[in-house]
Design an enzyme around this catalytic site. Sequence first.
Site, mmCIF file in Angstrom:
data_model
loop_
_atom_site.group_PDB
_atom_site.id
_atom_site.type_symbol
_atom_site.label_atom_id
_atom_site.label_comp_id
_atom_site.label_asym_id
_atom_site.label_seq_id
_atom_site.Cartn_x
_atom_site.Cartn_y
_atom_site.Cartn_z
ATOM 1 N N GLU A 185 0.956 -1.251 0.095
ATOM 2 C CA GLU A 185 0.013 0.180 -0.030
ATOM 3 C C GLU A 185 0.904 1.269 0.076
ATOM 4 O O GLU A 185 2.018 1.195 0.568
ATOM 5 C CB GLU A 185 -1.075 0.162 1.106
ATOM 6 C CG GLU A 185 -1.822 1.568 1.301
ATOM 7 C CD GLU A 185 -2.941 1.486 2.012
ATOM 8 O OE1 GLU A 185 -2.884 0.627 3.162
ATOM 9 O OE2 GLU A 185 -3.835 2.393 2.108
ATOM 10 N N CYS A 193 -6.388 1.303 2.310
ATOM 11 C CA CYS A 193 -7.339 2.346 2.358
ATOM 12 C C CYS A 193 -7.329 3.101 1.183
ATOM 13 O O CYS A 193 -8.353 3.898 0.655
ATOM 14 C CB CYS A 193 -7.288 3.015 3.669
ATOM 15 S SG CYS A 193 -7.799 2.190 4.970
ATOM 16 N N ASN A 239 -11.712 -2.832 -0.824
ATOM 17 C CA ASN A 239 -10.612 -3.198 -0.004
ATOM 18 C C ASN A 239 -11.347 -3.789 1.480
ATOM 19 O O ASN A 239 -11.755 -4.671 1.463
ATOM 20 C CB ASN A 239 -9.928 -1.919 0.241
ATOM 21 C CG ASN A 239 -8.830 -2.118 1.472
ATOM 22 O OD1 ASN A 239 -8.078 -3.314 1.507
ATOM 23 N ND2 ASN A 239 -8.478 -1.205 2.558
ATOM 24 N N GLU A 240 -11.394 -2.913 2.694
ATOM 25 C CA GLU A 240 -11.788 -3.333 3.654
ATOM 26 C C GLU A 240 -13.228 -2.597 4.167
ATOM 27 O O GLU A 240 -13.513 -1.772 4.663
ATOM 28 C CB GLU A 240 -11.002 -2.809 4.771
ATOM 29 C CG GLU A 240 -10.933 -3.220 6.102
ATOM 30 C CD GLU A 240 -9.878 -2.568 7.070
ATOM 31 O OE1 GLU A 240 -9.003 -3.443 7.322
ATOM 32 O OE2 GLU A 240 -10.090 -1.693 7.443
HETATM 33 O O1 AHR Z 1 -2.442 -1.555 6.601
HETATM 34 C C1 AHR Z 1 -3.011 -0.429 6.923
HETATM 35 C C2 AHR Z 1 -4.392 -0.087 6.723
HETATM 36 O O2 AHR Z 1 -5.097 -1.001 7.671
HETATM 37 C C3 AHR Z 1 -4.871 -0.493 5.276
HETATM 38 O O3 AHR Z 1 -4.921 0.570 4.497
HETATM 39 C C4 AHR Z 1 -6.457 -0.822 5.691
HETATM 40 O O4 AHR Z 1 -6.949 -1.654 4.836
HETATM 41 C C5 AHR Z 1 -6.437 -1.491 7.096
HETATM 42 O O5 AHR Z 1 -7.423 -0.453 7.762
#
Ligand code: AHR
Length: 660
Positions: A46, A243, A375-376
């Site tokens: 990331e 993120c 993603n999340e």
């Molecule tokens: O790894 C850091 C962050 O943790 C990432 O961007 C996100 O996917 C998670 O909340």
Amino acid sequence: MRKSIFFLLIIVAFQGLWSAPAKKIVIDINQVKATVNPSMWGVFFEDINFAADGGIYAELIKNRSFEFYKPLMGWKEIKEGESATGKLLIINRGKTHSSNPRILQISFSATKGSYGISNEGFRGIGVRKNELYDFSMLACTSSGSIDSVKIQLVTPENQLIGETTLNRLSSEWKKNEAIIQSNSTESNARLNIRFYGQGVVEVDMVSLFPQKTWKNRKGGLRADLVQLLYDLQPGFIRFPGGCIVEGNDLANRYQWKHTIGPVETRQQNFNLWNDNFKEPFNAPDYFQSYGLGFYEYFLLCKDIGAEPLPILNCGMGCQWKTAELCDTLHLEEYIQDMLDLIEFANGSSTTRWGKIRADMGHPEPFNMKMLGIGNEQWLEQYIERYTIFANVLKQKHPEITLISSSGPSPDDSRFHFAWKVLSDLKADIIDEHYYMSPEWFLSNATRYDSYNRSGPKVFAGEFAAHVANKWELRLEANNWEAAIAEAAFMTGLERNADIVTMASYAPLLANINAWQWFPNCIWFNNLESYGTPNYYVQKMFANNKGTHVVELLQNGSVIAGNDSLYANAVIDKNKRILIVKIVNNSQLQQTLNFQIKGVKSLRKSASTETMISSDLSVSNSVEQPLKISPVRKQLNIDTKNPSFTLGARSFTVLKINYTQ
Ligand code: AHR
């Protein structure tokens, strides 16, 4: 006083000699429990902690195209000589140059002395003695007579450590190039551009790259950082996050189409990790130039033999931030982005997006097999969108495995909701995230032993043991206590390789001088980099993945915490190697007596790689990059019942060649 030292010595000597009775471990090579996905152990990339700009993307100039919110951030005016004058203006050419609208106009008079600009780099510019750097700058002069342009590397004390002169600037926009050699090693240099004479010049895309990049590619990636990734032999690279895929809001989301083609046409974006935190986490100068874009990510995967695993936005801004949603009736653009990405990666060079890939230098497809939908993400709003995307993708591209999300926690209501619904929807693979304590990792070594074998597979897509949250201890947070707990947990991932098909530690990279998150796998500054103990744990798993999980039992049970032991065995069927990974998290050494079944004989030569430290707080650093890292030993084995003594707080990979 003397008496107490005497007793202390006796205790230390006794502890060193004493160990529990040998434990009998039975390994049966004929009892194959699972096939290991060849891409099981991968990395999560990331652009956080200046991982891309100011990190693996080797560009040394910050804000090279003046597109930051504050267009002169990273730059300052410089004058030489009392009579030198000038002014700097930012001109917006958005009507004709929508993706890179701003240029810098420099009007100056410096018939004696010089006038110009100076760039501070990413927390300084790192240069090495005698190495060569490629300078380039788009420029055009509109009036006046410019005698010369000097490009200089200077120390923080303004001492000249490298200089070159540009050829005459043209009145047409042109890329001007020069090579500059540094005569000194300096981690905090600046780049000066000095104009002599008088006139008006417009500049854009001011750039400086080391010539020594990964594979010596012009405008390429930092060689030391890619080498660390290469050594890891990751099975996949998940990119570009995290993120940043989601963005603070939808306008800020990562759009891969903005990251391809000539770098001067890529549309810069601010980085969501830019302004979310207070000092010392804030980074108002954190943007995404996209010099490292999707083409470069695919190429990196190819270079290091990893499967590409891109994650794209599914119409959801970061749920920790704005949680902005694209309404479900208007997701076409997002869906089209996914379809076009598949064409960009896999289509022939006669297709629209395949041709762009070919024009960028890669006519052959990249053979992408997986794609992440969001993603999340969590709750109903995700499932609604996931379903729409999955329906289209499964119909048009059944060959692509889809990754879906279970949210940010390994065990809350969002997690259970996602698992229930995604299982009903027959999702391919569900991404689980856990940033938890070392104790959690140790006690979850059996987490997957009881997972439903007929449901979706698991991608342990972001995990790391978190020991401390004091930011002053950010580098120490990557300590042995965290890494050994991850190793113990990973024996459980590996034992369940039939269901856990992929795993990646997160985040991957962090700039020591510009970070927002810890712990991280690899830390670096402008000149050096090092793998943490956590990196070496990942490496020991990825370098020794084997092909099949085989039965390993103690008293008929798996080894997942009893006596602080954690173990799993795999074989490499083709090479006929038995590979046993064992964590001894006890304060005492322990002896294991193996009974190895299903083999005709064991070849004498065997080896161990061990990471060990009775001090759990130990970590690596720029000064001591290998303080805790695997040490290799050759062994001679002449029995099917070999015994091994494991040191206290150790992680060992034992490799034995066998015949069958
Ligand atoms: O790894 C850091 C962050 O943790 C990432 O961007 C996100 O996917 C998670 O909340």
